[in-house]
Structures are given as C-alpha cells and as structure tokens.
Design a protein around this motif. Structure first.
Motif, PDB file in Angstrom:
ATOM      1  N   LEU A   6       0.853  -1.185   0.000  1.00  0.00           N
ATOM      2  CA  LEU A   6       0.000   0.000   0.000  1.00  0.00           C
ATOM      3  C   LEU A   6       0.888   1.233   0.000  1.00  0.00           C
ATOM      4  CD1 LEU A   6      -2.388  -1.121   2.892  1.00  0.00           C
ATOM      5  CD2 LEU A   6      -2.511  -1.752   0.473  1.00  0.00           C
ATOM      6  N   ILE A   7       0.593   2.179  -0.876  1.00  0.00           N
ATOM      7  CA  ILE A   7       1.378   3.413  -0.961  1.00  0.00           C
ATOM      8  C   ILE A   7       0.434   4.598  -0.815  1.00  0.00           C
ATOM      9  CG2 ILE A   7       2.976   4.778  -2.356  1.00  0.00           C
ATOM     10  CD1 ILE A   7       3.855   2.212  -3.742  1.00  0.00           C
ATOM     11  N   ASN A   8       0.599   5.327   0.276  1.00  0.00           N
ATOM     12  CA  ASN A   8      -0.210   6.508   0.574  1.00  0.00           C
ATOM     13  C   ASN A   8       0.644   7.752   0.321  1.00  0.00           C
ATOM     14  OD1 ASN A   8      -0.774   8.295   3.531  1.00  0.00           O
ATOM     15  ND2 ASN A   8      -2.193   8.343   1.821  1.00  0.00           N
ATOM     16  N   VAL A   9       0.208   8.605  -0.614  1.00  0.00           N
ATOM     17  CA  VAL A   9       1.010   9.773  -1.006  1.00  0.00           C
ATOM     18  C   VAL A   9       0.232  11.052  -0.736  1.00  0.00           C
ATOM     19  CG1 VAL A   9       2.270  10.906  -2.881  1.00  0.00           C
ATOM     20  CG2 VAL A   9       2.120   8.402  -2.815  1.00  0.00           C
ATOM     21  N   THR A  10       0.843  11.976   0.001  1.00  0.00           N
ATOM     22  CA  THR A  10       0.322  13.328   0.200  1.00  0.00           C
ATOM     23  C   THR A  10       1.487  14.284  -0.055  1.00  0.00           C
ATOM     24  OG1 THR A  10       0.830  13.234   2.568  1.00  0.00           O
ATOM     25  CG2 THR A  10      -1.403  12.597   1.902  1.00  0.00           C
ATOM     26  N   PRO A  11       1.220  15.578  -0.281  1.00  0.00           N
ATOM     27  CA  PRO A  11       2.337  16.506  -0.549  1.00  0.00           C
ATOM     28  C   PRO A  11       3.444  16.490   0.497  1.00  0.00           C
ATOM     29  CG  PRO A  11       0.252  17.540  -1.093  1.00  0.00           C
ATOM     30  CD  PRO A  11      -0.088  16.228  -0.465  1.00  0.00           C
ATOM     31  N   PRO A  12       3.125  16.436   1.807  1.00  0.00           N
ATOM     32  CA  PRO A  12       4.236  16.482   2.778  1.00  0.00           C
ATOM     33  C   PRO A  12       4.930  15.153   3.024  1.00  0.00           C
ATOM     34  CG  PRO A  12       2.147  16.565   3.953  1.00  0.00           C
ATOM     35  CD  PRO A  12       1.823  16.570   2.484  1.00  0.00           C
ATOM     36  N   GLU A  13       4.288  14.019   2.732  1.00  0.00           N
ATOM     37  CA  GLU A  13       4.939  12.741   3.039  1.00  0.00           C
ATOM     38  C   GLU A  13       4.402  11.609   2.185  1.00  0.00           C
ATOM     39  OE1 GLU A  13       4.306  11.606   7.138  1.00  0.00           O
ATOM     40  OE2 GLU A  13       2.174  11.233   6.826  1.00  0.00           O
ATOM     41  N   THR A  14       5.237  10.557   2.071  1.00  0.00           N
ATOM     42  CA  THR A  14       4.845   9.311   1.407  1.00  0.00           C
ATOM     43  C   THR A  14       4.991   8.185   2.418  1.00  0.00           C
ATOM     44  OG1 THR A  14       5.611  10.093  -0.742  1.00  0.00           O
ATOM     45  CG2 THR A  14       5.354   7.723  -0.487  1.00  0.00           C
ATOM     46  N   ARG A 216      10.754  -1.195  -6.652  1.00  0.00           N
ATOM     47  CA  ARG A 216      12.024  -1.842  -7.016  1.00  0.00           C
ATOM     48  C   ARG A 216      12.475  -2.861  -5.971  1.00  0.00           C
ATOM     49  NH1 ARG A 216      17.071   1.928  -6.666  1.00  0.00           N
ATOM     50  NH2 ARG A 216      16.878   1.267  -4.499  1.00  0.00           N
ATOM     51  N   ASP A 217      12.336  -2.511  -4.688  1.00  0.00           N
ATOM     52  CA  ASP A 217      12.951  -3.315  -3.623  1.00  0.00           C
ATOM     53  C   ASP A 217      11.987  -4.265  -2.906  1.00  0.00           C
ATOM     54  OD1 ASP A 217      15.252  -1.940  -4.203  1.00  0.00           O
ATOM     55  OD2 ASP A 217      14.994  -0.467  -2.612  1.00  0.00           O
ATOM     56  N   LEU A 218      10.699  -3.919  -2.852  1.00  0.00           N
ATOM     57  CA  LEU A 218       9.774  -4.700  -2.024  1.00  0.00           C
ATOM     58  C   LEU A 218       8.908  -5.672  -2.808  1.00  0.00           C
ATOM     59  CD1 LEU A 218       8.532  -1.907   0.451  1.00  0.00           C
ATOM     60  CD2 LEU A 218      10.417  -3.527   0.758  1.00  0.00           C
ATOM     61  N   VAL A 219       8.800  -5.459  -4.103  1.00  0.00           N
ATOM     62  CA  VAL A 219       7.931  -6.336  -4.904  1.00  0.00           C
ATOM     63  C   VAL A 219       8.591  -7.706  -5.067  1.00  0.00           C
ATOM     64  CG1 VAL A 219       6.980  -6.739  -7.197  1.00  0.00           C
ATOM     65  CG2 VAL A 219       6.750  -4.495  -6.126  1.00  0.00           C
ATOM     66  N   THR A 220       7.859  -8.732  -4.685  1.00  0.00           N
ATOM     67  CA  THR A 220       8.304 -10.127  -4.817  1.00  0.00           C
ATOM     68  C   THR A 220       7.228 -10.897  -5.591  1.00  0.00           C
ATOM     69  OG1 THR A 220       7.214 -10.780  -2.753  1.00  0.00           O
ATOM     70  CG2 THR A 220       9.496  -9.985  -2.583  1.00  0.00           C
ATOM     71  N   PRO A 221       7.510 -12.143  -5.993  1.00  0.00           N
ATOM     72  CA  PRO A 221       6.480 -12.919  -6.698  1.00  0.00           C
ATOM     73  C   PRO A 221       5.202 -13.097  -5.879  1.00  0.00           C
ATOM     74  CG  PRO A 221       8.637 -13.942  -6.980  1.00  0.00           C
ATOM     75  CD  PRO A 221       8.813 -12.840  -5.980  1.00  0.00           C
ATOM     76  N   GLU A 222       5.311 -13.003  -4.546  1.00  0.00           N
ATOM     77  CA  GLU A 222       4.126 -13.184  -3.699  1.00  0.00           C
ATOM     78  C   GLU A 222       3.196 -11.970  -3.711  1.00  0.00           C
ATOM     79  OE1 GLU A 222       7.224 -13.707  -2.431  1.00  0.00           O
ATOM     80  OE2 GLU A 222       7.247 -15.907  -2.415  1.00  0.00           O
ATOM     81  N   VAL A 223       3.675 -10.820  -4.186  1.00  0.00           N
ATOM     82  CA  VAL A 223       2.863  -9.596  -4.165  1.00  0.00           C
ATOM     83  C   VAL A 223       1.723  -9.718  -5.168  1.00  0.00           C
ATOM     84  CG1 VAL A 223       2.836  -7.117  -4.626  1.00  0.00           C
ATOM     85  CG2 VAL A 223       4.734  -8.115  -3.362  1.00  0.00           C
ATOM     86  N   GLU A 224       0.496  -9.692  -4.648  1.00  0.00           N
ATOM     87  CA  GLU A 224      -0.678  -9.830  -5.511  1.00  0.00           C
ATOM     88  C   GLU A 224      -1.139  -8.491  -6.065  1.00  0.00           C
ATOM     89  OE1 GLU A 224      -3.642 -11.752  -3.171  1.00  0.00           O
ATOM     90  OE2 GLU A 224      -2.695 -13.733  -3.349  1.00  0.00           O
ATOM     91  N   ARG A 225      -0.886  -7.414  -5.286  1.00  0.00           N
ATOM     92  CA  ARG A 225      -1.405  -6.123  -5.723  1.00  0.00           C
ATOM     93  C   ARG A 225      -0.618  -4.998  -5.065  1.00  0.00           C
ATOM     94  NH1 ARG A 225      -7.757  -4.981  -4.945  1.00  0.00           N
ATOM     95  NH2 ARG A 225      -7.183  -5.750  -2.889  1.00  0.00           N
ATOM     96  N   VAL A 226      -0.424  -3.913  -5.824  1.00  0.00           N
ATOM     97  CA  VAL A 226       0.147  -2.679  -5.287  1.00  0.00           C
ATOM     98  C   VAL A 226      -0.932  -1.620  -5.405  1.00  0.00           C
ATOM     99  CG1 VAL A 226       1.939  -0.928  -5.527  1.00  0.00           C
ATOM    100  CG2 VAL A 226       2.486  -3.318  -6.017  1.00  0.00           C
ATOM    101  N   ARG A 227      -1.372  -1.076  -4.278  1.00  0.00           N
ATOM    102  CA  ARG A 227      -2.450  -0.081  -4.280  1.00  0.00           C
ATOM    103  C   ARG A 227      -1.868   1.291  -3.948  1.00  0.00           C
ATOM    104  NH1 ARG A 227      -8.021  -2.238  -1.846  1.00  0.00           N
ATOM    105  NH2 ARG A 227      -8.741  -1.070  -3.653  1.00  0.00           N
ATOM    106  N   ILE A 228      -2.135   2.259  -4.811  1.00  0.00           N
ATOM    107  CA  ILE A 228      -1.611   3.618  -4.646  1.00  0.00           C
ATOM    108  C   ILE A 228      -2.786   4.588  -4.683  1.00  0.00           C
ATOM    109  CG2 ILE A 228      -0.001   5.339  -5.566  1.00  0.00           C
ATOM    110  CD1 ILE A 228       1.444   3.064  -7.026  1.00  0.00           C
ATOM    111  N   ASP A 229      -2.822   5.531  -3.742  1.00  0.00           N
ATOM    112  CA  ASP A 229      -3.964   6.448  -3.663  1.00  0.00           C
ATOM    113  C   ASP A 229      -3.698   7.812  -4.306  1.00  0.00           C
ATOM    114  OD1 ASP A 229      -2.279   7.605  -1.847  1.00  0.00           O
ATOM    115  OD2 ASP A 229      -3.586   7.354  -0.099  1.00  0.00           O
ATOM    116  N   SER A 230      -2.636   7.904  -5.105  1.00  0.00           N
ATOM    117  CA  SER A 230      -2.318   9.166  -5.786  1.00  0.00           C
ATOM    118  C   SER A 230      -2.241   8.918  -7.289  1.00  0.00           C
ATOM    119  CB  SER A 230      -0.981   9.722  -5.279  1.00  0.00           C
ATOM    120  OG  SER A 230      -0.443  10.662  -6.171  1.00  0.00           O
ATOM    121  N   ARG A 231      -3.055   9.662  -8.066  1.00  0.00           N
ATOM    122  CA  ARG A 231      -3.058   9.485  -9.519  1.00  0.00           C
ATOM    123  C   ARG A 231      -1.693   9.817 -10.120  1.00  0.00           C
ATOM    124  NH1 ARG A 231      -7.069   9.289 -13.265  1.00  0.00           N
ATOM    125  NH2 ARG A 231      -8.651   9.913 -11.732  1.00  0.00           N
ATOM    126  N   ALA A 232      -1.066  10.912  -9.650  1.00  0.00           N
ATOM    127  CA  ALA A 232       0.234  11.324 -10.189  1.00  0.00           C
ATOM    128  C   ALA A 232       1.291  10.247  -9.950  1.00  0.00           C
ATOM    129  CB  ALA A 232       0.664  12.642  -9.556  1.00  0.00           C
TER     130      ALA A 232
END
Length: 484
Positions: A6-14, A216-232
């Motif tokens: 899960l990747i949560n992105v806002t202007p001040p922090e990721t 680059r570093d955390l994705v493994t074959p076991e990763v089923e989904r990467v969810r990101i809440d920022s369109r950019a």
C-alpha cells in the motif's frame, strides 16, 4: 503467502505499508522536508581528519558534516589502500561518496567511497571487479547460472566494475539481466561525468523517491497487488514498472475509495500500537519493548496466560508466540542495532532450540540483515539488525518536553522538598521581606494540603512569609522562588 503493498502519497509525506495475509508487517515513512539519503551520491570536501578515530568528516552540503571511516575508503582494486586515515585522505581533498546510513539523532550520515547502484535485479559496484549472488537464492544450479551470466560481462570488460545478483534475479532470463547491466553502466558513466565537471560540493545523484523504491525493492512474486492512492504517483509507477518490473505492471491499482487507504487496512491503528511500549499477545502474554540510545530491549511476559498443562509448557508456548511477534515488531518499528530479548526462562534445551528456530524462520522474510546468537547463560538472546534509517518512533516522535525523554517526572512531593531547600538557600544569601513560589497546579495543591504543616514550620524558621501562585504553563518539575 498473500502480500499487498500500500502506498499513501500526500504533498508532505509518502508512506508505504507491506501487508502479508492481512497483517501489517512493515511501514516506511518519508517526509518531503527530510527525504531519505541512503543511496544518494555526493561530491564532498574533506573538512577534518581524525587519526585517533581513523575517520574523516566530509562536507556534503548538509547541516551536519558526514562521517567517513577508513574501512569505508576503497582503492582502485576494491581494497583499502592503507591502514591509516592520513594516507587515504587529507583536509581540503574533494571526494565522491555515497550515503550508507541516515543521520541518526545527533550523528551525521555515514559515507562510503565504495559506490553501489541498484536496479531491479542487480547491484552494480564500479570499484569492484568480481561478481556475487544473493544468499537468499539457495538453488545451487540457479546460483551458478547467474554467476556465469555476470562473469561473462565482467570478463568482456574488466574495467566496468562488479555485479551482485539480487534475490529478484532468480529465474530471470539472461537477456533481461544483461539489459540491467547496460543500464547501470550508463548510469555510472553519467554520475562520473557530473562528478568530474562540477566544482560545487553537493548532490550529484539522487536515489529514487520512496514510491518507486518500494516497487524496485519490495515487490516479490508473492505480491498480488500494489495499491496507490495518488493518480500522479500511479502515472509515474506504471511506466517505471513496465520498464523494470513488467510482471507487476497489471497489478498496480489506483485506489479511489472514499475511505482512506491506510484506514481500510487498519494501518493507522498499527502505527499507533507500534509507538507503545507494551505489545499484547493473543494468548494473554505480552512484550515490553524499550528503545534506548545503545540498544533495544524486549522483555517477554506470560501476563494473563496460565496455560492448560504445566508451567514449562505454558512458558514454551508463550515464547514461541513471542518469537513471531518480535520479528513482526522489529520490521514494523524498524528497530536496529543491538537487540536483547529476554525470553521467559526455559529448562528444556529442545524448547530453547525450537524458539530460536522460530525466531530465525520469521526473520528470514526481513529485508534487513540480521544475526542471532545462542541463548546466553542468563537466558538472553542477543541479536543485531542492520540499521540504515531512523526507527518509526524517531520519525514520528520527539523527546517529551516534560521529562526530556526519561519517561518519568519527579513527583509533586519531590518538587515540594526542592522548593523548601531553595527557600532556605535564598534566605541565607539575600535579605528579603517575603517570598513568592511559582509552580504547577499539582505542586501548589500539595503545598496547601499535605505539606501545609511543613510549609508553616519553614515560614516560622526563616521568619519570612511565603506566598504561593499557580503557573498554568509550568510542568510538574518547573518552579521559581521569587524574592520580594
């Protein structure tokens, strides 16, 4: 093993969270004002050489000078050129360095001249001429295949540098690995040209932002989904994945739900729990985690767990559950350095071995390098975990202004007696008509109640009236004795 990133992105922090089987295992936070430095390459200026420490301080354009130890200075052949720092660098020299450890507390960043550049499948080390394969790849045939692929390129151009195959390279075609090699070699040439042409001290190569580093570093074959809440961020992540991790491209999901992404998976609650000393175990037992400057201590307690058979079995089951919980907490809180675990004392050697095996098995999934010792004669397990960035607590918290980080404050009773001693000290030094005590509400209440008789005796002894006044902004330890 089902895994999501899960990747949560806002202007001040990721913020990045790794969720395995619905349980949050790892949290990484990077703020815009304090972006991570590990992996960044700088052109620096040697500002001070310390022969007694076999180290030098390097100005890399930051607030604090960075630290470079003699053992981290690599020669042209990939080996230290001398045993003495004075033979390696001199004040006023310019040098190309890479950050290997974030600034921690009052310490500056730690540097190395042994530059390494990472891609999805490889790590390129320009100053070395050999090859290596990640220890997490256990299949000997696969290790041999990867080593041959890498060695072929190194043999063709020995001046290029050395390569290490990362865990993600397992089973990857030689053509894709060769493409990574070409990319890394070009990247290094560009960095070297910038270092040679610029005269300014400062950054010459910036590491990827956290969201792309996570891919680059955390994705493994076991990763089923990467969810990101920022369109950019999604628009940057998909082309990056298409180029370097094509197999994950279709699994990058843009989350548009009304409920915050981290709330949906309970990550916010886990962050709050990870800042507490006490970790509750399902059985009723608990852990107490204390993070200090020198080390982290973890104490295991049975708590409310009374077991069903006998004491030894109860202790064994609690320790087994604790071993799994400890591994998760180390990743979740990003605890590093020396870690001392005080398991509940076990009498049977087989139980000790099983608990250690459980600890090692759980730590095998940890991205950070760990080393575990045997159970000591005192029943303690000593281990180390590589620390390259601040712990979760240090990122999110600051020392308490009331206790200055001690974790406790003086009692109102103690402060009252300090005030009595201060009054005696002032009256003996100065000729005053009366005294005014300014203190917190708790201290004034105690002076007017439990300590009222002692205060009256003190007034009679010094022969001066003492007035009391509450200062709402004072902490319990703060007070002033004003002479009137």
């Amino acid at each position: 093993m089902s895994e999501e990133i899960l990747i949560n992105v806002t202007p001040p922090e990721t913020r990045v969270a790794v969720v395995e089987n619905g349980v949050v295992q790892e949290i990484i936070i990077e703020r815009t004002e304090r972006c991570g430095l590990v992996g960044n390459i700088y052109k620096g200026l040697i500002c001070r050489v310390l022969p007694g420490m076999q180290a030098a301080f390097v100005d890399i354009g930051m607030e604090r000078a960075a630290f470079l130890h003699a053992s981290d200075i690599i020669g042209a052949e990939g080996e230290p050129r001398s045993d003495h720092i004075n033979d390696l660098v001199r004040e006023g020299d310019t040098i190309v360095v890479q950050v290997i450890k974030e600034p921690l507390g009052t310490k500056g960043a730690r540097l190395t001249t042994n530059i390494s550049l990472a891609s999805r499948y490889l790590v390129f080390m320009p100053s070395l001429g050999n090859t290596g394969v990640s220890q997490k790849i256990e299949d000997e045939e696969e290790r041999k295949r990867l080593r041959e692929i890498l060695q072929a390129r190194v043999d063709a151009d020995p001046a290029t540098g050395g390569y290490i195959a990362r865990t993600a390279a397992e089973g990857i075609d030689a053509e894709i690995i060769d493409r990574d090699m070409v990319f890394l070699a070009k990247l290094w040439r560009g960095i070297r040209e910038r270092a040679e042409t610029t005269s300014a001290i400062g950054l010459i190569h910036d590491e990827l932002p956290l969201a792309l580093r996570a891919l680059r570093d955390l994705v493994t074959p076991e990763v089923e989904r990467v969810r990101i809440d920022s369109r950019a961020t999604v628009e940057r992540a998909r082309p990056f994945a298409a180029k370097y991790i094509p197999e994950i491209g279709g699994r990058i999901d843009y989350y548009q739900g009304e409920r915050p992404l981290f709330d949906l998976y309970g990550v916010e609650d886990e962050i709050q729990k990870a800042l507490q000393r006490k970790v509750q175990l399902k059985s009723g037992g608990h852990l107490i985690i204390e993070q200090t400057e020198a080390m982290t201590t973890i104490d295991v307690n049975t708590g409310a767990f009374v077991g069903h058979r006998n004491l030894e079995e109860t202790i064994f089951k609690t320790n087994l559950e604790a071993a799994q919980a400890i591994c998760r907490q180390l990743r979740l809180r990003n605890l590093g350095g020396i870690i001392i675990i005080d398991f509940i004392d076990m009498t049977e050697e087989e139980h000790k071995r099983q608990v250690l095996r459980a600890l090692e098995k759980c730590l095998a999934r940890d991205h950070a390098k760990t080393h575990i010792s045997e159970v000591s004669t005192l029943g303690l397990v000593e281990m180390t975990r590589k620390r390259t960035r601040e712990s979760l607590e240090h990122v999110l918290c600051q020392p308490c202004p009331c206790c200055c980080g001690r974790g406790s404050v003086k009692t109102a009773e103690t402060v009252c007696y300090e005030i009595f001693r201060e009054i005696l000290r002032e009256v003996r030094q100065f000729d005053v008509e009366s005294l005014l005590v300014l203190a917190s509400q708790e201290v004034i209440d105690r002076l007017l109640d439990e300590e009222s008789a002692h205060l009256a005796e003190l007034e009679a002894f010094v022969g001066k009236p003492v007035r009391l006044q509450v200062e709402a902004l004072y902490t319990q330890e703060q007070y002033d004795v004003v002479l009137i």
